[in-house]
Design a protein around this motif. Structure first.
Motif, PDB file in Angstrom:
ATOM      1  N   VAL A  71      63.246  42.154  62.945  1.00 34.63           N
ATOM      2  CA  VAL A  71      63.468  43.465  63.441  1.00 34.63           C
ATOM      3  C   VAL A  71      64.843  43.887  63.805  1.00 34.63           C
ATOM      4  CG1 VAL A  71      61.087  43.063  64.560  1.00 34.63           C
ATOM      5  CG2 VAL A  71      63.262  42.608  65.866  1.00 34.63           C
ATOM      6  N   SER A  72      65.151  45.130  63.707  1.00 30.45           N
ATOM      7  CA  SER A  72      66.095  45.823  63.681  1.00 30.45           C
ATOM      8  C   SER A  72      66.251  46.027  65.331  1.00 30.45           C
ATOM      9  CB  SER A  72      66.212  47.250  63.282  1.00 30.45           C
ATOM     10  OG  SER A  72      66.289  47.446  61.879  1.00 30.45           O
ATOM     11  N   THR A  73      67.559  46.022  66.013  1.00 34.39           N
ATOM     12  CA  THR A  73      67.899  46.033  67.446  1.00 34.39           C
ATOM     13  C   THR A  73      69.017  47.275  67.710  1.00 34.39           C
ATOM     14  OG1 THR A  73      69.162  44.088  67.539  1.00 34.39           O
ATOM     15  CG2 THR A  73      67.109  43.697  68.065  1.00 34.39           C
ATOM     16  N   PRO A  74      68.835  47.972  68.678  1.00 36.31           N
ATOM     17  CA  PRO A  74      67.582  48.034  69.497  1.00 36.31           C
ATOM     18  C   PRO A  74      66.231  48.290  68.489  1.00 36.31           C
ATOM     19  CG  PRO A  74      69.026  49.916  70.034  1.00 36.31           C
ATOM     20  CD  PRO A  74      69.524  48.983  68.844  1.00 36.31           C
ATOM     21  N   VAL A  75      65.060  47.862  69.166  1.00 35.64           N
ATOM     22  CA  VAL A  75      63.908  47.725  68.423  1.00 35.64           C
ATOM     23  C   VAL A  75      63.306  49.292  68.431  1.00 35.64           C
ATOM     24  CG1 VAL A  75      63.246  45.366  68.674  1.00 35.64           C
ATOM     25  CG2 VAL A  75      62.324  47.347  70.141  1.00 35.64           C
ATOM     26  N   SER A  76      62.481  49.535  67.379  1.00 39.18           N
ATOM     27  CA  SER A  76      61.782  50.820  67.219  1.00 39.18           C
ATOM     28  C   SER A  76      60.644  50.732  68.240  1.00 39.18           C
ATOM     29  CB  SER A  76      61.145  50.917  65.798  1.00 39.18           C
ATOM     30  OG  SER A  76      60.180  49.969  65.465  1.00 39.18           O
ATOM     31  N   GLU A  77      59.997  52.133  68.288  1.00 34.26           N
ATOM     32  CA  GLU A  77      59.110  52.255  69.457  1.00 34.26           C
ATOM     33  C   GLU A  77      57.847  51.341  68.852  1.00 34.26           C
ATOM     34  OE1 GLU A  77      56.849  56.015  71.612  1.00 34.26           O
ATOM     35  OE2 GLU A  77      57.111  56.139  69.074  1.00 34.26           O
ATOM     36  N   TYR A  78      57.569  51.375  67.608  1.00 32.22           N
ATOM     37  CA  TYR A  78      56.457  50.539  66.847  1.00 32.22           C
ATOM     38  C   TYR A  78      56.653  48.965  67.331  1.00 32.22           C
ATOM     39  CZ  TYR A  78      52.493  49.161  64.364  1.00 32.22           C
ATOM     40  OH  TYR A  78      51.095  48.722  64.258  1.00 32.22           O
ATOM     41  N   ILE A  79      57.989  48.651  67.078  1.00 33.61           N
ATOM     42  CA  ILE A  79      58.130  47.158  67.426  1.00 33.61           C
ATOM     43  C   ILE A  79      57.961  46.919  68.934  1.00 33.61           C
ATOM     44  CG2 ILE A  79      59.789  45.302  67.502  1.00 33.61           C
ATOM     45  CD1 ILE A  79      58.535  46.061  64.618  1.00 33.61           C
ATOM     46  N   ARG A  80      58.408  47.741  69.960  1.00 31.34           N
ATOM     47  CA  ARG A  80      57.890  47.466  71.211  1.00 31.34           C
ATOM     48  C   ARG A  80      56.693  47.608  71.332  1.00 31.34           C
ATOM     49  NH1 ARG A  80      61.106  47.665  75.333  1.00 31.34           N
ATOM     50  NH2 ARG A  80      63.187  48.725  74.114  1.00 31.34           N
ATOM     51  N   PHE A  81      55.808  48.378  70.711  1.00 32.59           N
ATOM     52  CA  PHE A  81      54.234  48.090  71.174  1.00 32.59           C
ATOM     53  C   PHE A  81      53.879  46.944  70.417  1.00 32.59           C
ATOM     54  CE2 PHE A  81      50.661  48.449  67.958  1.00 32.59           C
ATOM     55  CZ  PHE A  81      49.635  48.395  68.980  1.00 32.59           C
ATOM     56  N   GLU A  82      54.385  46.405  69.241  1.00 28.63           N
ATOM     57  CA  GLU A  82      53.919  44.988  68.908  1.00 28.63           C
ATOM     58  C   GLU A  82      54.313  44.022  69.869  1.00 28.63           C
ATOM     59  OE1 GLU A  82      55.578  44.210  64.728  1.00 28.63           O
ATOM     60  OE2 GLU A  82      53.563  44.645  64.009  1.00 28.63           O
ATOM     61  N   TYR A  83      55.485  44.084  70.495  1.00 30.79           N
ATOM     62  CA  TYR A  83      55.992  43.000  71.407  1.00 30.79           C
ATOM     63  C   TYR A  83      55.121  43.014  72.430  1.00 30.79           C
ATOM     64  CZ  TYR A  83      58.802  40.310  74.424  1.00 30.79           C
ATOM     65  OH  TYR A  83      59.418  39.346  75.387  1.00 30.79           O
ATOM     66  N   ASP A  84      54.850  43.928  72.988  1.00 32.79           N
ATOM     67  CA  ASP A  84      53.828  44.330  74.271  1.00 32.79           C
ATOM     68  C   ASP A  84      52.501  43.774  74.004  1.00 32.79           C
ATOM     69  OD1 ASP A  84      55.906  45.546  75.446  1.00 32.79           O
ATOM     70  OD2 ASP A  84      54.886  47.473  75.617  1.00 32.79           O
ATOM     71  N   VAL A  85      52.058  43.935  72.493  1.00 34.87           N
ATOM     72  CA  VAL A  85      50.508  43.293  72.476  1.00 34.87           C
ATOM     73  C   VAL A  85      50.566  41.717  72.018  1.00 34.87           C
ATOM     74  CG1 VAL A  85      49.428  45.499  72.299  1.00 34.87           C
ATOM     75  CG2 VAL A  85      50.257  44.343  70.235  1.00 34.87           C
ATOM     76  N   THR A  86      51.596  41.335  71.680  1.00 31.46           N
ATOM     77  CA  THR A  86      51.733  40.087  70.815  1.00 31.46           C
ATOM     78  C   THR A  86      51.199  38.914  71.688  1.00 31.46           C
ATOM     79  OG1 THR A  86      53.451  40.543  69.716  1.00 31.46           O
ATOM     80  CG2 THR A  86      53.367  38.252  70.092  1.00 31.46           C
ATOM     81  N   ALA A  87      51.472  38.772  73.306  1.00 33.16           N
ATOM     82  CA  ALA A  87      50.969  37.621  73.825  1.00 33.16           C
ATOM     83  C   ALA A  87      49.484  37.799  73.986  1.00 33.16           C
ATOM     84  CB  ALA A  87      51.551  37.740  75.498  1.00 33.16           C
TER      85      ALA A  87
END
Length: 169
Positions: A71-87
């Protein structure tokens, strides 16, 4: 051309390992879960019950399932979403997930597309249009492609940070 097998079929036939490499900063922005997340709504992981069932059944048979995200950093809005639902989605289902900043991936040879690699022998190539919407996937057992995908995944995995330790910025 024959229709590609479903993920349920691919995982059912999988015996040892399934690895997934994701390299995009955005996927389907029309995904209802992403839309709900953007609106501040709580995301119930049960909405992905079928996926959790497929992964859970495979893991219970001893299949190791790993997912790496570049992923690119800072992360995109979509990647933040993916991160939030991963666990609640991926890890709860039995996947092991790691993240690698694109900045740290410069020395890694990566295929041009995201993929799943099943049992180090079958590659399911994910294709997307310019807006991140999925298009027709591709299935191959071509030895050169299998080798590239396996070496790329393992190189990313070796450098990547486990989900619990990755800092979204």
């Amino acid at each position: 051309m024959a229709e590609a097998p479903t993920f349920k079929e691919l995982f059912h036939d999988c015996q040892r390992s399934a690895v997934h490499l994701e390299t995009r900063d955005a996927y389907s922005k029309t995904d209802s879960a992403f839309i709900d997340w953007k609106a501040g709504k709580s995301i119930d992981p049960q909405r992905w019950g079928a996926w959790r069932s497929i992964v859970g059944e495979s893991v219970s048979r001893g299949v190791a399932i790993r997912r790496a995200r570049v992923v690119s950093t800072p992360v995109s809005e979509y990647i933040r979403f993916e991160y939030d639902v991963t666990a609640g989605l991926n890890i709860a289902a039995g996947e092991d997930v790691r993240w690698l900043s694109r900045r740290d991936a410069t020395g890694i040879t990566l295929p041009g597309n995201d993929f799943w690699l099943f049992d180090s022998s079958l590659v399911y190539v994910n294709h997307f249009d310019g807006e991140g919407e999925p298009t027709e996937p591709e299935l191959t057992e071509g030895p050169e492609i299998v080798k590239l995908c396996e070496s790329a995944f393992e190189a990313v995995w070796k450098q990547a940070t486990p989900h619990a330790d990755f800092e979204v910025r």
